[in-house]
Design a protein around this motif. Structure first.
Motif, PDB file in Angstrom:
ATOM      1  N   ALA A 191       0.824  -1.209   0.000  1.00 21.41           N
ATOM      2  CA  ALA A 191       0.000   0.000   0.000  1.00 21.41           C
ATOM      3  C   ALA A 191       0.860   1.262   0.000  1.00 21.41           C
ATOM      4  CB  ALA A 191      -0.932  -0.009   1.211  1.00 21.41           C
ATOM      5  N   VAL A 192       1.929   1.261   0.812  1.00 20.86           N
ATOM      6  CA  VAL A 192       2.835   2.419   0.854  1.00 20.86           C
ATOM      7  C   VAL A 192       3.469   2.632  -0.513  1.00 20.86           C
ATOM      8  CG1 VAL A 192       4.998   3.291   1.810  1.00 20.86           C
ATOM      9  CG2 VAL A 192       3.306   2.238   3.322  1.00 20.86           C
ATOM     10  N   LEU A 193       3.933   1.553  -1.126  1.00 22.19           N
ATOM     11  CA  LEU A 193       4.604   1.674  -2.414  1.00 22.19           C
ATOM     12  C   LEU A 193       3.628   2.067  -3.522  1.00 22.19           C
ATOM     13  CD1 LEU A 193       7.309   1.519  -3.737  1.00 22.19           C
ATOM     14  CD2 LEU A 193       7.005  -0.936  -4.062  1.00 22.19           C
ATOM     15  N   ALA A 194       2.386   1.577  -3.441  1.00 20.49           N
ATOM     16  CA  ALA A 194       1.382   1.966  -4.436  1.00 20.49           C
ATOM     17  C   ALA A 194       1.115   3.469  -4.359  1.00 20.49           C
ATOM     18  CB  ALA A 194       0.100   1.179  -4.215  1.00 20.49           C
ATOM     19  N   ALA A 195       0.970   3.986  -3.134  1.00 21.99           N
ATOM     20  CA  ALA A 195       0.762   5.423  -2.966  1.00 21.99           C
ATOM     21  C   ALA A 195       1.997   6.203  -3.422  1.00 21.99           C
ATOM     22  CB  ALA A 195       0.437   5.735  -1.509  1.00 21.99           C
ATOM     23  N   ASP A 196       3.170   5.668  -3.118  1.00 19.26           N
ATOM     24  CA  ASP A 196       4.428   6.319  -3.491  1.00 19.26           C
ATOM     25  C   ASP A 196       4.582   6.417  -5.003  1.00 19.26           C
ATOM     26  OD1 ASP A 196       7.008   7.394  -2.749  1.00 19.26           O
ATOM     27  OD2 ASP A 196       7.903   5.513  -3.417  1.00 19.26           O
ATOM     28  N   THR A 197       3.996   5.469  -5.727  1.00  9.67           N
ATOM     29  CA  THR A 197       4.099   5.457  -7.186  1.00  9.67           C
ATOM     30  C   THR A 197       3.445   6.684  -7.816  1.00  9.67           C
ATOM     31  OG1 THR A 197       4.125   3.031  -7.178  1.00  9.67           O
ATOM     32  CG2 THR A 197       3.577   4.080  -9.249  1.00  9.67           C
ATOM     33  N   LEU A 198       2.482   7.281  -7.124  1.00  4.59           N
ATOM     34  CA  LEU A 198       1.837   8.495  -7.643  1.00  4.59           C
ATOM     35  C   LEU A 198       2.843   9.617  -7.869  1.00  4.59           C
ATOM     36  CD1 LEU A 198      -1.402   8.540  -5.455  1.00  4.59           C
ATOM     37  CD2 LEU A 198      -1.255   8.045  -7.900  1.00  4.59           C
ATOM     38  N   LEU A 199       3.921   9.627  -7.076  1.00  3.78           N
ATOM     39  CA  LEU A 199       4.941  10.664  -7.242  1.00  3.78           C
ATOM     40  C   LEU A 199       5.630  10.588  -8.596  1.00  3.78           C
ATOM     41  CD1 LEU A 199       6.500  10.586  -3.667  1.00  3.78           C
ATOM     42  CD2 LEU A 199       5.379  12.561  -4.718  1.00  3.78           C
ATOM     43  N   LEU A 200       5.593   9.408  -9.224  1.00  7.65           N
ATOM     44  CA  LEU A 200       6.230   9.256 -10.525  1.00  7.65           C
ATOM     45  C   LEU A 200       5.445   9.951 -11.633  1.00  7.65           C
ATOM     46  CD1 LEU A 200       7.281   5.501 -10.292  1.00  7.65           C
ATOM     47  CD2 LEU A 200       8.701   7.526  -9.913  1.00  7.65           C
ATOM     48  N   LEU A 201       4.198  10.318 -11.340  1.00 11.49           N
ATOM     49  CA  LEU A 201       3.412  11.062 -12.319  1.00 11.49           C
ATOM     50  C   LEU A 201       3.758  12.544 -12.309  1.00 11.49           C
ATOM     51  CD1 LEU A 201      -0.049   9.380 -11.696  1.00 11.49           C
ATOM     52  CD2 LEU A 201       1.576   8.904 -13.542  1.00 11.49           C
ATOM     53  N   VAL A 202       4.377  13.009 -11.215  1.00 15.64           N
ATOM     54  CA  VAL A 202       4.720  14.432 -11.109  1.00 15.64           C
ATOM     55  C   VAL A 202       5.667  14.867 -12.222  1.00 15.64           C
ATOM     56  CG1 VAL A 202       5.792  16.198  -9.658  1.00 15.64           C
ATOM     57  CG2 VAL A 202       4.254  14.505  -8.641  1.00 15.64           C
ATOM     58  N   PRO A 203       6.778  14.146 -12.488  1.00 15.98           N
ATOM     59  CA  PRO A 203       7.662  14.576 -13.583  1.00 15.98           C
ATOM     60  C   PRO A 203       6.945  14.643 -14.929  1.00 15.98           C
ATOM     61  CG  PRO A 203       8.772  12.973 -12.202  1.00 15.98           C
ATOM     62  CD  PRO A 203       7.349  12.991 -11.768  1.00 15.98           C
ATOM     63  N   LEU A 204       6.061  13.682 -15.186  1.00 13.11           N
ATOM     64  CA  LEU A 204       5.365  13.671 -16.471  1.00 13.11           C
ATOM     65  C   LEU A 204       4.447  14.876 -16.610  1.00 13.11           C
ATOM     66  CD1 LEU A 204       4.518   9.870 -16.603  1.00 13.11           C
ATOM     67  CD2 LEU A 204       6.296  11.069 -17.904  1.00 13.11           C
ATOM     68  N   ARG A 205       3.863  15.323 -15.489  1.00 10.87           N
ATOM     69  CA  ARG A 205       3.016  16.515 -15.510  1.00 10.87           C
ATOM     70  C   ARG A 205       3.844  17.794 -15.597  1.00 10.87           C
ATOM     71  NH1 ARG A 205      -2.302  15.726 -16.800  1.00 10.87           N
ATOM     72  NH2 ARG A 205      -3.145  13.902 -15.701  1.00 10.87           N
ATOM     73  N   LEU A 206       4.912  17.863 -14.802  1.00 11.28           N
ATOM     74  CA  LEU A 206       5.710  19.089 -14.751  1.00 11.28           C
ATOM     75  C   LEU A 206       6.429  19.371 -16.064  1.00 11.28           C
ATOM     76  CD1 LEU A 206       7.396  19.027 -11.218  1.00 11.28           C
ATOM     77  CD2 LEU A 206       5.756  20.711 -12.070  1.00 11.28           C
ATOM     78  N   LEU A 207       6.855  18.313 -16.744  1.00 12.36           N
ATOM     79  CA  LEU A 207       7.694  18.512 -17.926  1.00 12.36           C
ATOM     80  C   LEU A 207       6.894  18.668 -19.213  1.00 12.36           C
ATOM     81  CD1 LEU A 207      10.557  15.995 -17.078  1.00 12.36           C
ATOM     82  CD2 LEU A 207      10.488  18.471 -16.716  1.00 12.36           C
ATOM     83  N   THR A 208       5.565  18.615 -19.125  1.00  9.93           N
ATOM     84  CA  THR A 208       4.734  18.884 -20.300  1.00  9.93           C
ATOM     85  C   THR A 208       4.514  20.384 -20.428  1.00  9.93           C
ATOM     86  OG1 THR A 208       2.694  18.650 -19.014  1.00  9.93           O
ATOM     87  CG2 THR A 208       3.542  16.674 -20.109  1.00  9.93           C
ATOM     88  N   THR A 209       3.978  20.794 -21.561  1.00  4.87           N
ATOM     89  CA  THR A 209       3.753  22.226 -21.795  1.00  4.87           C
ATOM     90  C   THR A 209       2.291  22.576 -21.514  1.00  4.87           C
ATOM     91  OG1 THR A 209       3.367  21.710 -24.135  1.00  4.87           O
ATOM     92  CG2 THR A 209       5.592  22.424 -23.497  1.00  4.87           C
ATOM     93  N   SER A 210       1.802  22.189 -20.360  1.00 12.06           N
ATOM     94  CA  SER A 210       0.419  22.490 -19.987  1.00 12.06           C
ATOM     95  C   SER A 210       0.266  23.981 -19.704  1.00 12.06           C
ATOM     96  CB  SER A 210       0.021  21.685 -18.753  1.00 12.06           C
ATOM     97  OG  SER A 210       0.143  20.295 -19.015  1.00 12.06           O
ATOM     98  N   PRO A 211      -0.848  24.580 -20.115  1.00 11.65           N
ATOM     99  CA  PRO A 211      -1.056  26.025 -19.913  1.00 11.65           C
ATOM    100  C   PRO A 211      -0.976  26.455 -18.453  1.00 11.65           C
ATOM    101  CG  PRO A 211      -2.665  25.152 -21.463  1.00 11.65           C
ATOM    102  CD  PRO A 211      -1.937  23.972 -20.882  1.00 11.65           C
ATOM    103  N   PHE A 212      -1.449  25.598 -17.539  1.00 14.42           N
ATOM    104  CA  PHE A 212      -1.466  26.018 -16.134  1.00 14.42           C
ATOM    105  C   PHE A 212      -0.082  25.992 -15.489  1.00 14.42           C
ATOM    106  CE2 PHE A 212      -2.347  21.459 -16.177  1.00 14.42           C
ATOM    107  CZ  PHE A 212      -1.473  20.963 -15.233  1.00 14.42           C
ATOM    108  N   LEU A 213       0.939  25.551 -16.243  1.00 18.50           N
ATOM    109  CA  LEU A 213       2.294  25.520 -15.702  1.00 18.50           C
ATOM    110  C   LEU A 213       3.162  26.671 -16.221  1.00 18.50           C
ATOM    111  CD1 LEU A 213       3.074  21.674 -15.859  1.00 18.50           C
ATOM    112  CD2 LEU A 213       2.600  23.052 -13.827  1.00 18.50           C
ATOM    113  N   VAL A 214       2.561  27.578 -16.981  1.00 19.21           N
ATOM    114  CA  VAL A 214       3.367  28.665 -17.562  1.00 19.21           C
ATOM    115  C   VAL A 214       3.961  29.576 -16.494  1.00 19.21           C
ATOM    116  CG1 VAL A 214       2.107  28.673 -19.744  1.00 19.21           C
ATOM    117  CG2 VAL A 214       1.285  30.076 -17.837  1.00 19.21           C
ATOM    118  N   ALA A 215       3.367  29.559 -15.303  1.00 13.58           N
ATOM    119  CA  ALA A 215       3.898  30.407 -14.225  1.00 13.58           C
ATOM    120  C   ALA A 215       5.222  29.879 -13.690  1.00 13.58           C
ATOM    121  CB  ALA A 215       2.879  30.517 -13.090  1.00 13.58           C
ATOM    122  N   LEU A 216       5.536  28.640 -13.975  1.00  6.85           N
ATOM    123  CA  LEU A 216       6.778  28.035 -13.494  1.00  6.85           C
ATOM    124  C   LEU A 216       7.833  28.064 -14.592  1.00  6.85           C
ATOM    125  CD1 LEU A 216       5.388  24.845 -11.665  1.00  6.85           C
ATOM    126  CD2 LEU A 216       6.035  27.033 -10.644  1.00  6.85           C
ATOM    127  N   GLY A 217       9.018  28.492 -14.245  1.00  2.84           N
ATOM    128  CA  GLY A 217      10.114  28.468 -15.193  1.00  2.84           C
ATOM    129  C   GLY A 217      10.626  27.056 -15.384  1.00  2.84           C
TER     130      GLY A 217
END
Length: 233
Positions: free
Chosen positions: A101-127
């Protein structure tokens, strides 16, 4: 009391699924993320993930396959060792499921790089440097979460080692190897979390017994099954 050995088909299925857990886990941590994370260099790590997004996502899928295999393995071991000691078998399964269960929840963190490194409009505030730093931070915290899960998996391995030693249908040496694997998991993970400076001084070979013990158990079950004739060995 005479413990009943599991059927050969159940033992071999358990071994195959356990081997799947090992293979999927190694690919996710070493073959996928291990080849993309560039130490503490956030920009290089971000570039590597963007250039090898398919490999990074394959590691995420391998993590899910590993967790699915481990749920099945935990269930099968619960039944297999129930006649050895019902209480310890149930407790071992509980620790394993908590770790899963801990590792399954921890796996969600691996989605963060995929979200941050895309060119989504709501991320334009971040350099770009901020997104790179967030990517590496998510991966580092994922590593910390992995250590937390391995404390529970280590205790699980300790209990499996004791059960295997007492079982009579597995070689006692496998019980010893699993106990050593569990001790290495617990020691290394607690050192990483509590005293990271000390953990960095530990030998990289400290974790070798974990692969040896778990692979030995998986391969023995896959090849030989579980045999009552081992009781006196």
């Amino acid at each position: 009391m005479t413990e009943a050995a599991p059927s050969p088909s159940v033992a071999r299925l358990t071994g195959a699924l356990y081997l799947g857990t090992i293979v999927f886990g190694l690919f996710a941590e070493v073959g996928s993320r291990g080849s993309l994370i560039a130490g503490n260099d956030a920009a290089a790590t971000a570039r590597a993930i963007l250039a090898n997004e398919g490999l990074f996502r394959a590691g995420l899928v391998a993590d899910l396959a590993m967790l699915a295999c481990y749920v099945a393995v935990t269930t099968l071991f619960l039944g297999m060792f129930r006649t050895v000691h019902a209480g310890v078998s149930r407790m071992a399964a509980a620790f394993s499921l908590i770790g899963i269960a801990v590792l399954a929840a921890d796996t969600l963190l691996l989605l963060v790089p995929l979200r941050l490194l895309t060119t989504s409009p709501f991320l334009v505030a971040l350099g770009s440097s901020q997104r790179d730093a967030g990517t590496l931070l998510a991966l580092k915290v994922h590593g910390d979460g992995y250590d937390v899960s391995l404390v529970f998996f280590g205790i699980y391995c300790l209990m499996l080692g004791w059960l295997a030693w007492r079982s009579g249908f597995l070689p006692k040496v496998i019980g010893v190897l699993m106990t050593l694997a569990g001790a290495c998991y617990v020691f290394n993970s607690i050192a990483d979390l509590a005293v990271p400076a000390f953990a960095r001084m530990l030998s990289p070979h400290l974790m070798d017994p974990t692969i040896l013990g778990e692979a030995a158990l998986a391969l023995w079950l896959l090849v030989f099954g579980a045999k009552r004739s081992l009781r006196d060995r």
